[in-house]
Design a protein around this motif. Structure first.
Motif, mmCIF file in Angstrom:
data_model
loop_
_atom_site.group_PDB
_atom_site.id
_atom_site.type_symbol
_atom_site.label_atom_id
_atom_site.label_comp_id
_atom_site.label_asym_id
_atom_site.label_seq_id
_atom_site.Cartn_x
_atom_site.Cartn_y
_atom_site.Cartn_z
ATOM 1 N N ASP A 52 -11.467 2.054 7.161
ATOM 2 C CA ASP A 52 -11.699 1.459 5.852
ATOM 3 C C ASP A 52 -10.437 0.777 5.376
ATOM 4 O O ASP A 52 -9.442 0.702 6.105
ATOM 5 C CB ASP A 52 -12.191 2.498 4.836
ATOM 6 C CG ASP A 52 -13.218 1.891 3.874
ATOM 7 O OD1 ASP A 52 -12.823 1.098 3.010
ATOM 8 O OD2 ASP A 52 -14.418 2.216 4.009
ATOM 9 N N TRP A 53 -10.495 0.273 4.119
ATOM 10 C CA TRP A 53 -9.453 -0.570 3.568
ATOM 11 C C TRP A 53 -8.783 0.052 2.343
ATOM 12 O O TRP A 53 -9.456 0.601 1.477
ATOM 13 C CB TRP A 53 -10.040 -1.911 3.121
ATOM 14 C CG TRP A 53 -10.420 -2.833 4.230
ATOM 15 C CD1 TRP A 53 -11.648 -2.948 4.819
ATOM 16 C CD2 TRP A 53 -9.575 -3.792 4.877
ATOM 17 N NE1 TRP A 53 -11.625 -3.920 5.795
ATOM 18 C CE2 TRP A 53 -10.364 -4.459 5.849
ATOM 19 C CE3 TRP A 53 -8.238 -4.159 4.719
ATOM 20 C CZ2 TRP A 53 -9.850 -5.464 6.662
ATOM 21 C CZ3 TRP A 53 -7.725 -5.154 5.529
ATOM 22 C CH2 TRP A 53 -8.526 -5.794 6.495
ATOM 23 N N GLY A 54 -7.468 -0.097 2.262
ATOM 24 C CA GLY A 54 -6.726 0.114 1.046
ATOM 25 C C GLY A 54 -6.671 1.536 0.526
ATOM 26 O O GLY A 54 -7.211 2.471 1.131
ATOM 27 N N PRO A 55 -6.029 1.733 -0.625
ATOM 28 C CA PRO A 55 -5.888 3.070 -1.203
ATOM 29 C C PRO A 55 -7.217 3.750 -1.522
ATOM 30 O O PRO A 55 -7.365 4.954 -1.321
ATOM 31 C CB PRO A 55 -5.076 2.816 -2.492
ATOM 32 C CG PRO A 55 -4.356 1.539 -2.247
ATOM 33 C CD PRO A 55 -5.277 0.714 -1.408
ATOM 34 N N VAL A 56 -8.191 2.979 -2.008
ATOM 35 C CA VAL A 56 -9.485 3.576 -2.333
ATOM 36 C C VAL A 56 -10.204 3.997 -1.060
ATOM 37 O O VAL A 56 -10.787 5.090 -0.985
ATOM 38 C CB VAL A 56 -10.349 2.606 -3.160
ATOM 39 C CG1 VAL A 56 -11.727 3.203 -3.409
ATOM 40 C CG2 VAL A 56 -9.667 2.284 -4.488
ATOM 41 N N GLU A 107 -8.917 7.190 0.212
ATOM 42 C CA GLU A 107 -9.383 8.346 -0.559
ATOM 43 C C GLU A 107 -10.810 8.719 -0.198
ATOM 44 O O GLU A 107 -11.150 9.903 -0.083
ATOM 45 C CB GLU A 107 -9.293 8.028 -2.046
ATOM 46 C CG GLU A 107 -9.743 9.150 -2.960
ATOM 47 C CD GLU A 107 -9.623 8.803 -4.425
ATOM 48 O OE1 GLU A 107 -10.125 9.592 -5.244
ATOM 49 O OE2 GLU A 107 -9.039 7.751 -4.754
ATOM 50 N N VAL A 108 -11.652 7.723 0.006
ATOM 51 C CA VAL A 108 -13.084 7.978 0.224
ATOM 52 C C VAL A 108 -13.369 8.384 1.668
ATOM 53 O O VAL A 108 -14.180 9.282 1.923
ATOM 54 C CB VAL A 108 -13.904 6.735 -0.161
ATOM 55 C CG1 VAL A 108 -15.381 6.918 0.202
ATOM 56 C CG2 VAL A 108 -13.768 6.449 -1.649
ATOM 57 N N VAL A 109 -12.720 7.716 2.626
ATOM 58 C CA VAL A 109 -12.955 8.000 4.048
ATOM 59 C C VAL A 109 -11.824 8.900 4.538
ATOM 60 O O VAL A 109 -10.796 8.425 5.024
ATOM 61 C CB VAL A 109 -13.041 6.703 4.870
ATOM 62 C CG1 VAL A 109 -13.437 7.014 6.319
ATOM 63 C CG2 VAL A 109 -14.049 5.737 4.254
ATOM 64 N N ALA A 110 -12.003 10.178 4.383
ATOM 65 C CA ALA A 110 -10.944 11.137 4.682
ATOM 66 C C ALA A 110 -10.913 11.466 6.166
ATOM 67 O O ALA A 110 -11.938 11.466 6.849
ATOM 68 C CB ALA A 110 -11.159 12.413 3.868
ATOM 69 N N GLY A 111 -9.722 11.743 6.661
ATOM 70 C CA GLY A 111 -9.563 12.128 8.059
ATOM 71 C C GLY A 111 -8.555 13.246 8.213
ATOM 72 O O GLY A 111 -7.708 13.471 7.341
ATOM 73 N N GLN A 157 0.384 8.245 -0.938
ATOM 74 C CA GLN A 157 -0.839 8.808 -1.503
ATOM 75 C C GLN A 157 -1.398 9.918 -0.613
ATOM 76 O O GLN A 157 -1.894 10.935 -1.100
ATOM 77 C CB GLN A 157 -1.863 7.692 -1.644
ATOM 78 C CG GLN A 157 -3.289 8.109 -1.922
ATOM 79 C CD GLN A 157 -4.244 6.922 -1.877
ATOM 80 O OE1 GLN A 157 -3.914 5.834 -2.340
ATOM 81 N NE2 GLN A 157 -5.419 7.102 -1.299
ATOM 82 N N LEU A 158 -1.312 9.731 0.701
ATOM 83 C CA LEU A 158 -1.894 10.682 1.648
ATOM 84 C C LEU A 158 -0.985 11.878 1.930
ATOM 85 O O LEU A 158 -1.426 12.838 2.574
ATOM 86 C CB LEU A 158 -2.203 9.975 2.971
ATOM 87 C CG LEU A 158 -3.340 8.947 2.940
ATOM 88 C CD1 LEU A 158 -3.344 8.127 4.234
ATOM 89 C CD2 LEU A 158 -4.679 9.645 2.763
ATOM 90 N N SER A 159 0.257 11.817 1.440
ATOM 91 C CA SER A 159 1.235 12.824 1.842
ATOM 92 C C SER A 159 0.873 14.227 1.385
ATOM 93 O O SER A 159 1.321 15.205 1.987
ATOM 94 C CB SER A 159 2.627 12.440 1.318
ATOM 95 O OG SER A 159 2.639 12.390 -0.098
ATOM 96 N N ASP A 160 0.070 14.347 0.327
ATOM 97 C CA ASP A 160 -0.281 15.670 -0.195
ATOM 98 C C ASP A 160 -1.715 16.088 0.114
ATOM 99 O O ASP A 160 -2.204 17.073 -0.435
ATOM 100 C CB ASP A 160 -0.067 15.709 -1.710
ATOM 101 C CG ASP A 160 1.392 15.506 -2.111
ATOM 102 O OD1 ASP A 160 2.267 15.975 -1.359
ATOM 103 O OD2 ASP A 160 1.638 14.879 -3.150
ATOM 104 N N THR A 161 -2.392 15.359 0.984
ATOM 105 C CA THR A 161 -3.793 15.651 1.264
ATOM 106 C C THR A 161 -3.988 16.674 2.381
ATOM 107 O O THR A 161 -5.098 17.163 2.580
ATOM 108 C CB THR A 161 -4.547 14.370 1.653
ATOM 109 O OG1 THR A 161 -4.018 13.863 2.902
ATOM 110 C CG2 THR A 161 -4.417 13.314 0.574
ATOM 111 N N GLY A 162 -2.951 16.947 3.135
ATOM 112 C CA GLY A 162 -3.078 17.826 4.287
ATOM 113 C C GLY A 162 -3.379 17.097 5.573
ATOM 114 O O GLY A 162 -3.388 17.705 6.654
ATOM 115 N N ALA A 163 -3.630 15.799 5.496
ATOM 116 C CA ALA A 163 -3.879 15.009 6.692
ATOM 117 C C ALA A 163 -2.574 14.748 7.432
ATOM 118 O O ALA A 163 -1.496 14.686 6.830
ATOM 119 C CB ALA A 163 -4.533 13.674 6.325
ATOM 120 N N THR A 164 -2.676 14.582 8.745
ATOM 121 C CA THR A 164 -1.551 14.110 9.541
ATOM 122 C C THR A 164 -1.536 12.591 9.452
ATOM 123 O O THR A 164 -2.499 11.936 9.852
ATOM 124 C CB THR A 164 -1.691 14.551 11.011
ATOM 125 O OG1 THR A 164 -1.681 15.982 11.078
ATOM 126 C CG2 THR A 164 -0.557 13.993 11.857
#
Length: 262
Positions: A27-31, A34-38, A125-132
């Motif tokens: 997907d694209w961009g910051p949104v 957020e929506v397509v989590a990995g 933005q992704l640094s605190d999500t738990g994703a690698t």
């Protein structure tokens, strides 16, 4: 997201935009991030954040992504004892900026705070999500894919889900401008990954890369982003971004910094 069903039951409803049920998404961009989590997210900003990151990490420089180049960024750099990148036009011959060429020339730094409104913002933005989170460009798309494939192979309980996020650019009104170079970078990474279970969006990105792969780097210079940087006097940055598969570094984001994965 939760919804009401007949009988008063509350059930979890999966967003139709989440590309749920596929092993790999796009997907694209910051949104979109957020929506397509990995579980593993490849952030792609070819012109120029993730290209700049690969050049820095090639040289042993750790990169700290940050959203904006403002007073808060000055304090953030001081917190880590890092050099704060300046604007391209302000860097001069000896300064360091988002320009990969400036990072390739600079000496005497080991830590760099690198703000950008697109790729750097998404990584932060992704640094605190738990994703690698990994930084992917055309330069390291194959090395990153090989590294991710190893993570998948060594997954203990379940196969981690991989998502590629094309950062894109911004129009003057602040809306997302899909940038074809980021589509190519994300598609090139997913193509090299060779994973089964691609979402339709991920398959489209792969197809887009595969159809132009033999024409890179020429097309990178001719796309809108390449022409823009060339017009502003940064053709060398486009040439560096077009060094397809020349870097073996895989910058991984841990505790706010992107550094070479071992």
């Amino acid at each position: 997201m939760w919804g009401w069903f007949p009988g008063g039951m509350i059930c979890r409803v999966t967003s139709p935009y989440a590309q749920d049920g596929f092993a790999a998404g796009f997907d694209w961009g910051p949104v979109g991030a957020e929506v397509v989590a990995g579980d593993i997210v490849a952030v792609v900003d070819v012109l120029s954040f993730t290209t700049a990151v690969t050049v820095a990490v090639d040289r042993g420089i750790d990169v700290y992504p940050y959203r904006w180049r403002d007073e808060s960024a000055v304090g953030y750099a001081e917190q880590y004892g890092a050099t704060l990148a300046v604007g391209r036009s302000a860097a001069g011959p000896d300064g360091v900026s988002l320009s990969p060429a400036s990072i390739r020339r600079v000496t005497g730094i080991t830590k760099l705070v690198l703000p950008s409104p697109n790729g750097s913002t998404i990584a932060k933005q992704l640094s605190d999500t738990g994703a690698t989170v990994v930084a992917v460009s055309l330069r390291n798309r194959r090395a990153a894919a090989d590294w991710v494939a190893q993570q998948i192979a060594h997954g203990a309980d379940r196969r981690p889900r991989v998502v590629a996020i094309a950062a894109g650019e911004r129009w003057r009104d602040g809306s997302l401008r899909p940038a074809v170079e980021d589509l190519w970078g994300a598609g090139g990474f997913l193509s090299a990954l060779g994973a089964d279970g691609l979402s339709p969006e991920a398959r489209a990105a792969v197809a887009t890369y595969d159809v132009v792969a033999d024409e890179l780097p020429t097309l990178l210079h001719e796309c809108a982003g390449g022409r823009e940087l060339t017009q502003y006097g940064f053709a060398e940055d486009v040439a560096i971004a077009a060094e397809v598969d020349t870097s073996d570094v895989v910058p991984v984001l841990v505790n706010g910094r992107l550094f070479r994965s071992t």
